[in-house]
Design a protein around this motif. Structure first.
Motif, PDB file in Angstrom:
ATOM      1  N   VAL A 119       0.557  -1.122   0.207  1.00  0.00           N
ATOM      2  CA  VAL A 119      -0.418  -0.123   0.378  1.00  0.00           C
ATOM      3  C   VAL A 119       1.134   0.904  -0.110  1.00  0.00           C
ATOM      4  O   VAL A 119       0.693   2.104  -0.340  1.00  0.00           O
ATOM      5  CB  VAL A 119      -0.871   0.119   1.261  1.00  0.00           C
ATOM      6  CG1 VAL A 119      -1.714   1.368   1.329  1.00  0.00           C
ATOM      7  CG2 VAL A 119      -1.709  -1.022   1.157  1.00  0.00           C
ATOM      8  N   ALA A 120       2.112   1.436   0.666  1.00  0.00           N
ATOM      9  CA  ALA A 120       3.020   2.527   0.718  1.00  0.00           C
ATOM     10  C   ALA A 120       3.513   2.629  -0.483  1.00  0.00           C
ATOM     11  O   ALA A 120       4.117   3.835  -0.768  1.00  0.00           O
ATOM     12  CB  ALA A 120       3.532   2.369   1.667  1.00  0.00           C
ATOM     13  N   ARG A 121       3.395   1.374  -1.015  1.00  0.00           N
ATOM     14  CA  ARG A 121       4.500   1.810  -2.584  1.00  0.00           C
ATOM     15  C   ARG A 121       3.384   1.997  -3.184  1.00  0.00           C
ATOM     16  O   ARG A 121       3.806   3.139  -4.305  1.00  0.00           O
ATOM     17  CB  ARG A 121       5.265   0.363  -2.906  1.00  0.00           C
ATOM     18  CG  ARG A 121       5.499   0.448  -3.983  1.00  0.00           C
ATOM     19  CD  ARG A 121       5.761  -0.308  -5.210  1.00  0.00           C
ATOM     20  NE  ARG A 121       4.994  -1.531  -5.669  1.00  0.00           N
ATOM     21  CZ  ARG A 121       4.269  -2.309  -5.140  1.00  0.00           C
ATOM     22  NH1 ARG A 121       4.457  -3.325  -4.268  1.00  0.00           N
ATOM     23  NH2 ARG A 121       2.328  -2.267  -5.784  1.00  0.00           N
ATOM     24  N   LYS A 122       2.056   1.676  -3.387  1.00  0.00           N
ATOM     25  CA  LYS A 122       1.152   2.892  -4.360  1.00  0.00           C
ATOM     26  C   LYS A 122       0.896   3.849  -3.502  1.00  0.00           C
ATOM     27  O   LYS A 122       0.749   4.491  -5.147  1.00  0.00           O
ATOM     28  CB  LYS A 122      -0.255   1.264  -4.257  1.00  0.00           C
ATOM     29  CG  LYS A 122       0.412  -0.026  -5.006  1.00  0.00           C
ATOM     30  CD  LYS A 122      -1.364  -1.057  -4.786  1.00  0.00           C
ATOM     31  CE  LYS A 122      -0.665  -2.123  -5.090  1.00  0.00           C
ATOM     32  NZ  LYS A 122      -1.150  -2.081  -6.800  1.00  0.00           N
ATOM     33  N   ALA A 123       0.943   4.021  -2.915  1.00  0.00           N
ATOM     34  CA  ALA A 123       0.646   5.424  -2.192  1.00  0.00           C
ATOM     35  C   ALA A 123       2.333   6.596  -2.891  1.00  0.00           C
ATOM     36  O   ALA A 123       1.713   7.336  -3.308  1.00  0.00           O
ATOM     37  CB  ALA A 123       0.733   5.503  -0.908  1.00  0.00           C
ATOM     38  N   SER A 124       2.843   5.962  -2.613  1.00  0.00           N
ATOM     39  CA  SER A 124       3.922   6.495  -3.629  1.00  0.00           C
ATOM     40  C   SER A 124       4.250   6.820  -4.693  1.00  0.00           C
ATOM     41  O   SER A 124       4.317   8.577  -5.222  1.00  0.00           O
ATOM     42  CB  SER A 124       5.658   6.141  -2.848  1.00  0.00           C
ATOM     43  OG  SER A 124       6.448   6.392  -3.672  1.00  0.00           O
ATOM     44  N   SER A 125       3.903   5.728  -5.585  1.00  0.00           N
ATOM     45  CA  SER A 125       3.884   6.094  -6.062  1.00  0.00           C
ATOM     46  C   SER A 125       2.130   7.020  -7.685  1.00  0.00           C
ATOM     47  O   SER A 125       2.537   7.895  -8.523  1.00  0.00           O
ATOM     48  CB  SER A 125       2.799   4.828  -7.650  1.00  0.00           C
ATOM     49  OG  SER A 125       3.909   3.628  -7.245  1.00  0.00           O
ATOM     50  N   LEU A 126       1.342   7.051  -7.127  1.00  0.00           N
ATOM     51  CA  LEU A 126       0.322   8.169  -6.571  1.00  0.00           C
ATOM     52  C   LEU A 126       0.612   9.193  -6.749  1.00  0.00           C
ATOM     53  O   LEU A 126       0.716  10.222  -6.969  1.00  0.00           O
ATOM     54  CB  LEU A 126      -0.976   8.390  -6.374  1.00  0.00           C
ATOM     55  CG  LEU A 126      -2.194   6.948  -7.310  1.00  0.00           C
ATOM     56  CD1 LEU A 126      -1.337   5.779  -7.880  1.00  0.00           C
ATOM     57  CD2 LEU A 126      -3.505   6.610  -6.591  1.00  0.00           C
ATOM     58  N   ARG A 127       1.428   9.384  -5.247  1.00  0.00           N
ATOM     59  CA  ARG A 127       1.605  10.994  -5.091  1.00  0.00           C
ATOM     60  C   ARG A 127       2.870  11.920  -6.031  1.00  0.00           C
ATOM     61  O   ARG A 127       2.905  12.634  -5.721  1.00  0.00           O
ATOM     62  CB  ARG A 127       2.817  10.612  -3.609  1.00  0.00           C
ATOM     63  CG  ARG A 127       1.306  10.175  -2.260  1.00  0.00           C
ATOM     64  CD  ARG A 127       2.186  10.856  -1.030  1.00  0.00           C
ATOM     65  NE  ARG A 127       1.702  10.400   0.242  1.00  0.00           N
ATOM     66  CZ  ARG A 127       1.562   9.069   0.808  1.00  0.00           C
ATOM     67  NH1 ARG A 127       2.537   8.674  -0.075  1.00  0.00           N
ATOM     68  NH2 ARG A 127       0.665   8.408   1.177  1.00  0.00           N
ATOM     69  N   GLN A 128       3.649  11.318  -6.397  1.00  0.00           N
ATOM     70  CA  GLN A 128       4.664  11.192  -7.527  1.00  0.00           C
ATOM     71  C   GLN A 128       3.534  11.763  -8.855  1.00  0.00           C
ATOM     72  O   GLN A 128       3.837  12.981  -9.602  1.00  0.00           O
ATOM     73  CB  GLN A 128       5.636  10.808  -7.838  1.00  0.00           C
ATOM     74  CG  GLN A 128       6.348  10.193  -6.672  1.00  0.00           C
ATOM     75  CD  GLN A 128       8.135   9.093  -6.516  1.00  0.00           C
ATOM     76  OE1 GLN A 128       8.329   9.443  -7.331  1.00  0.00           O
ATOM     77  NE2 GLN A 128       7.680   7.968  -5.779  1.00  0.00           N
ATOM     78  N   PHE A 129       2.952  10.853  -8.831  1.00  0.00           N
ATOM     79  CA  PHE A 129       1.804  11.723 -10.703  1.00  0.00           C
ATOM     80  C   PHE A 129       1.580  12.053  -9.995  1.00  0.00           C
ATOM     81  O   PHE A 129       1.491  13.480 -11.440  1.00  0.00           O
ATOM     82  CB  PHE A 129       1.022   9.842 -10.527  1.00  0.00           C
ATOM     83  CG  PHE A 129       0.129  10.273 -11.772  1.00  0.00           C
ATOM     84  CD1 PHE A 129       0.849  10.510 -13.243  1.00  0.00           C
ATOM     85  CD2 PHE A 129      -1.063  11.579 -11.152  1.00  0.00           C
ATOM     86  CE1 PHE A 129      -0.066  11.069 -14.094  1.00  0.00           C
ATOM     87  CE2 PHE A 129      -2.386  11.460 -12.619  1.00  0.00           C
ATOM     88  CZ  PHE A 129      -1.641  11.435 -13.723  1.00  0.00           C
ATOM     89  N   PHE A 130       0.780  13.163  -8.589  1.00  0.00           N
ATOM     90  CA  PHE A 130      -0.353  14.147  -8.561  1.00  0.00           C
ATOM     91  C   PHE A 130       1.016  15.165  -8.716  1.00  0.00           C
ATOM     92  O   PHE A 130       0.224  16.357  -8.662  1.00  0.00           O
ATOM     93  CB  PHE A 130      -0.627  13.904  -7.618  1.00  0.00           C
ATOM     94  CG  PHE A 130      -1.560  13.492  -7.185  1.00  0.00           C
ATOM     95  CD1 PHE A 130      -2.665  12.711  -8.838  1.00  0.00           C
ATOM     96  CD2 PHE A 130      -2.038  12.057  -6.621  1.00  0.00           C
ATOM     97  CE1 PHE A 130      -4.084  12.070  -8.363  1.00  0.00           C
ATOM     98  CE2 PHE A 130      -3.198  11.005  -6.205  1.00  0.00           C
ATOM     99  CZ  PHE A 130      -4.392  11.038  -7.336  1.00  0.00           C
TER     100      PHE A 130
END
Length: 295
Positions: free
Chosen positions: A63-74
């Motif tokens: 979950v932490a990895r996926k959230a990090s991916s989305l934060r960087q995208f946003f």
């Protein structure tokens, strides 16, 4: 995938030099998120918050990895002017403790090397090669993938440094100690010359020693040295390199450079083994440590 996420991936490749495996992980995370909420460039905060339900059965680290991916995208989407808001605050933020690295003690290291040196004394090429491999793992802190893919041109000639290509294609200079240099020299003297190979540790007609084979060789050596093979791996020797350097007084920033870590937070995990030395360092080196306390 949407045009926005494709553009984000292109930026990671072009500007950050992200490795193929890293890009594949980002692509997978972003594609799965878009399957759930649609185009991430226009998804509202509620849609982003709903991802918590989609990820409910995943491990905290995932979950932490996926959230990090989305934060960087946003963040990228805002920079590009595709979004005016940052909905990443709606993403779940699980607390996951990074596992501490396995570390070999000095006695185990000594036993492992004693066995390797005894076997290499026979001059048998595979034994000499194994000694060179473990000397570079422990003496220079190389990753398994960096070690097995070393070109023979990386071997130092005029200076005791290896030129290593690490994650994301980043190149760094790694010092090589006298023991490792000697072991590599012994290997070069018996290294097969046919078929010709550009790799320091060739295997087959055109390839190099595989990571899997390196694991197997190291675990077999551990067993012969009277150690638990399950406790030994190339990465454990890399951890031992870092830990023992830190114990010896190495600076954390220097250690970061030697290990090829992009972020010093990755390097800081090694401080867990060194708390006693740090306390002693403060007590002996702090300006007030030698001043007598007043009554």
């Amino acid at each position: 995938m949407s045009a926005a996420t494709e553009a984000f991936l292109a930026m990671l490749a072009a500007e950050r030099g992200a490795a193929a495996n890293t890009l594949a992980a980002y692509r997978r995370d972003l594609a799965q998120a878009e399957e759930a909420v649609g185009d991430l460039a226009s998804a509202d905060r509620d849609a982003v918050a709903s991802l918590a339900g989609e990820w409910a059965d995943l491990a905290p680290a995932s979950v932490a990895r996926k959230a990090s991916s989305l934060r960087q995208f946003f963040g990228f989407a805002i920079d590009e002017g595709w979004r005016q808001d940052d909905p990443s605050g709606a993403l779940p933020a699980p607390r996951s403790r990074r596992p501490l690295p396995k570390v070999l003690g000095h006695e185990a290291i000594a036993a492992l090397f004693a066995r390797a040196e005894d076997e290499a004394a026979s001059g048998e090429p595979k034994a000499v090669r194994l000694l060179a491999l473990i000397e570079l793992l422990y003496g220079s802190g190389l990753r398994a993938s960096e070690l097995v893919s070393l070109p023979i041109s990386a071997v130092p000639r005029d200076a005791p440094f290896l030129t290593v290509t690490g994650k994301g294609g980043a190149t760094r200079m790694v010092p090589v100690g006298g023991r490792a240099l000697e072991a590599v020299g012994r290997w070069l003297a018996v290294r097969p010359q046919t078929p010709p190979s550009r790799y320091l540790f060739p295997s087959g007609k055109v390839g190099h020693l595989s990571r899997v084979r390196l694991f197997q060789l190291l675990k077999a050596l551990a067993g012969r040295a009277g150690l638990d093979p399950a406790a030994i791996s190339p990465h454990v020797l890399r951890h031992a390199f870092a830990t023992h350097l830190l114990e010896g007084g190495a600076d954390l920033r220097v250690l970061q450079t030697l290990l090829g870590h992009a972020d010093i937070s990755t390097t800081q995990i090694y401080t867990h083994v060194d708390s006693a030395r740090l306390v002693a360092l403060v007590n002996s080196r702090h300006p007030l440590a030698t001043r007598a306390t007043s009554d």
